[in-house]
Design a protein around this motif. Structure first.
Motif, mmCIF file in Angstrom:
data_model
loop_
_atom_site.group_PDB
_atom_site.id
_atom_site.type_symbol
_atom_site.label_atom_id
_atom_site.label_comp_id
_atom_site.label_asym_id
_atom_site.label_seq_id
_atom_site.Cartn_x
_atom_site.Cartn_y
_atom_site.Cartn_z
ATOM 1 N N PRO A 472 0.830 -1.207 0.000
ATOM 2 C CA PRO A 472 0.000 0.000 0.000
ATOM 3 C C PRO A 472 0.864 1.257 0.000
ATOM 4 O O PRO A 472 1.872 1.323 0.703
ATOM 5 N N ARG A 473 0.468 2.247 -0.776
ATOM 6 C CA ARG A 473 1.236 3.496 -0.863
ATOM 7 C C ARG A 473 0.293 4.705 -0.905
ATOM 8 O O ARG A 473 0.639 5.750 -1.433
ATOM 9 N N ALA A 474 -0.883 4.542 -0.312
ATOM 10 C CA ALA A 474 -1.882 5.606 -0.391
ATOM 11 C C ALA A 474 -1.512 6.807 0.466
ATOM 12 O O ALA A 474 -1.727 7.957 0.082
ATOM 13 N N GLU A 478 3.076 5.708 4.326
ATOM 14 C CA GLU A 478 3.374 4.474 3.601
ATOM 15 C C GLU A 478 4.404 4.714 2.508
ATOM 16 O O GLU A 478 5.320 3.907 2.310
#
Length: 518
Positions: A472-474, A478
């Motif tokens: 996840p990189r939202a 992150e």
């Protein structure tokens, strides 16, 4: 500090990463407070007069710098000088009056040294392997002060599938076996994969690979430099930068609890107070953060013993042709051949202190004599810091720590004596109380002094310096590798995704995550 105090950012822990984050955020106009449990800032990156009445300020816990980016030093205006060591390493060949000297200033001398230990065939392999790790360093290191690249992006940056597979995908020990033939050469290469990491010579978990990677990418070169003035000089520069930027720095302020919404309970002396922050940065181990949150987390395990010594002079070598200043001018390895490292791992798994104990030694004062008084310098005194490998935290308990410390210390001295021409104990100076200038720290000692669970110098198992392709990189946290399960609480210490060592990266990346979220 009063009970209604509110901050934009509260930083738990005043180690070098906490100070780095504080300086960046205060410069950006944030109202920042740093809460340090101890009476001194700096955490593990401090200098100390370890021996009463002896005017020598040793880098007590950490001692070399590789991963601190020039970018951080420039951004914060840090007056930090790092001295390059000419010699990479010297490793005596057990039972012989010779050893392997890697002299970065004289390639011919290095080649001759390979020949002297009957490892001529490995000289070319050493140079080729060094070129490959240098390529990896040039590809990866520029990314450590940027949002995390993905695994695929990092692989494309390296642009060499063979090197990627050898250093990232397959156990580093298998690569070392494939690349090198000589037992001692294999061991010297592998030590970078085992510093603070307990692993077999061929480690299918790849924990050794991650440890190796961080030890060879620093500065884009992999060089490990001596901080002039000791580690205390690094902390002092960061302290000054944070203070001048306007951060509030509190010592003797122990955080006893944190809530997910940013409320902290702090004890100063006999007074307990509360404060609130929009964001909390945890410059503590993830295990320690979980405790403060009232949660559970896996307890990590460290795997080293640290010994500080002050000598009247450098010890004589079994190879009388070699100047001890050259042998100790880089990293001095003892009993760190491939077979010895594997046997030491097996012994520790069985609950025994390895014998011989693999150790490596650093002599700060040869490169930077400023940590010694003029009188000690004139007398020829030298400091040695010994780092023992394959000594996991499982070897010590609260009830056995004192006796194990003595046993480990004795094993360190035996290991050195086995490759030197004279007993190291005969060279120890004495302090004002007549005691030898010798200080040993077990993993449990580190946990007691610095709240490093399991004595793990990385705070947690090391992670790759990239995100998996499906990670996840939202959120900004992150993307910067500092996220926790709670959006208002971020990691900012060695336990961040690119933490570990004296780098400032945990603090820098946490600060960037806060600023990117605005």
């Amino acid at each position: 500090m009063n009970t209604t105090a509110r901050y934009d950012v509260a930083i738990v822990g005043g180690g070098h990463n906490g100070l780095t984050a504080a300086a960046y955020l205060a410069l950006a106009g944030k109202r920042v407070v740093v809460l340090e449990r101890l009476d001194e800032l700096g955490g593990a990156a401090v200098s100390a007069q370890a021996f009463p009445g002896v005017d020598a300020r040793l880098s007590r816990y950490s001692y070399l710098v590789s991963l601190l980016p020039r970018r951080i030093m420039k951004d914060l205006g840090l007056d930090i000088r790092l001295a390059r060591r000419r010699y990479s390493s010297y490793t005596p060949l057990p039972g012989r009056d010779t050893g392997l000297l890697v002299d970065t200033g004289d390639p011919r001398a290095t080649a001759a040294s390979f020949d002297a230990i009957d490892a001529k065939q490995d000289a070319a392999a050493w140079n080729e392997f060094s070129r490959d790790t240098a390529r990896l360093a040039r590809a990866v290191f520029p990314t450590v002060t940027e949002p995390l690249p993905t695994r695929s992006e990092t692989r494309r940056m390296l642009d060499d599938d063979a090197v990627w597979n050898e250093l990232i995908e397959q156990p580093i020990g298998a690569t070392v076996e494939d690349r090198f033939a000589h037992d001692l050469v294999r061991g010297v290469v592998l030590t970078d994969a085992l510093i603070g990491t307990f692993a077999p010579t061929v480690d299918p978990s790849l924990a050794a690979n991650r440890c190796f990677l961080y030890h060879v990418i620093g500065g884009g070169t992999g060089d490990w430099d001596v901080p002039v003035g000791g580690m205390g000089a690094v902390t002092s520069a960061l302290h000054r930068a944070a203070r001048e930027a306007g951060a509030e720095l509190l010592t003797g302020a122990e955080v006893t609890s944190i809530t997910p919404d940013g409320e902290l309970t702090v004890r100063r002396g006999d007074v307990e107070q509360r404060l609130a922050a929009d964001t909390v940065l945890a410059n503590v181990a993830p295990f320690e953060l979980a405790r403060l949150l009232g949660e559970q987390a896996p307890r990590p395990e460290g795997a080293q013993v640290k010994v500080n010594l002050l000598l009247r002079r450098l010890p004589r070598l079994r190879d009388a042709r070699l100047d001890p200043a050259a042998a100790f001018g880089g990293t001095f390895h003892a009993n760190e051949g491939w077979r010895a490292l594997g046997e030491a791992y097996d012994a520790a798994v069985a609950g025994r202190v390895p014998d011989p104990l693999p150790v490596e030694v650093y002599c700060h004062s040869l490169t930077d004599p400023s940590i010694l008084s003029p009188e000690l310098q004139a007398a020829g005194a030298q400091t040695l810091t010994v780092f023992a490998l394959q000594t996991p935290d499982r070897l010590v308990t609260e009830s056995t720590n004192e006796s194990r410390r003595d046993e480990l210390q004795a094993a360190v001295l035996r290991s050195l004596d086995a490759v030197l021409a004279e007993p190291i104990a005969d060279l120890l100076m004495t302090d004002a109380d007549g005691r030898p200038c010798l200080e040993t720290k077990t993993t449990l000692d580190l946990e007691h002094a610095l709240r490093m669970p399991g004595g793990n110098i990385f705070h947690a198992p090391l992670a790759w310096p990239f995100a998996e392709d499906d990670a996840p990189r939202a959120s900004s946290a992150e993307r910067w590798g500092v996220a926790t399960a709670h959006p208002r609480i971020l990691l900012c210490g060695a336990g961040t995704q690119r933490g570990g060592a004296v780098s400032g990266l945990g603090g820098h990346n946490a600060a960037m995550a806060v600023l990117d979220a605005d």
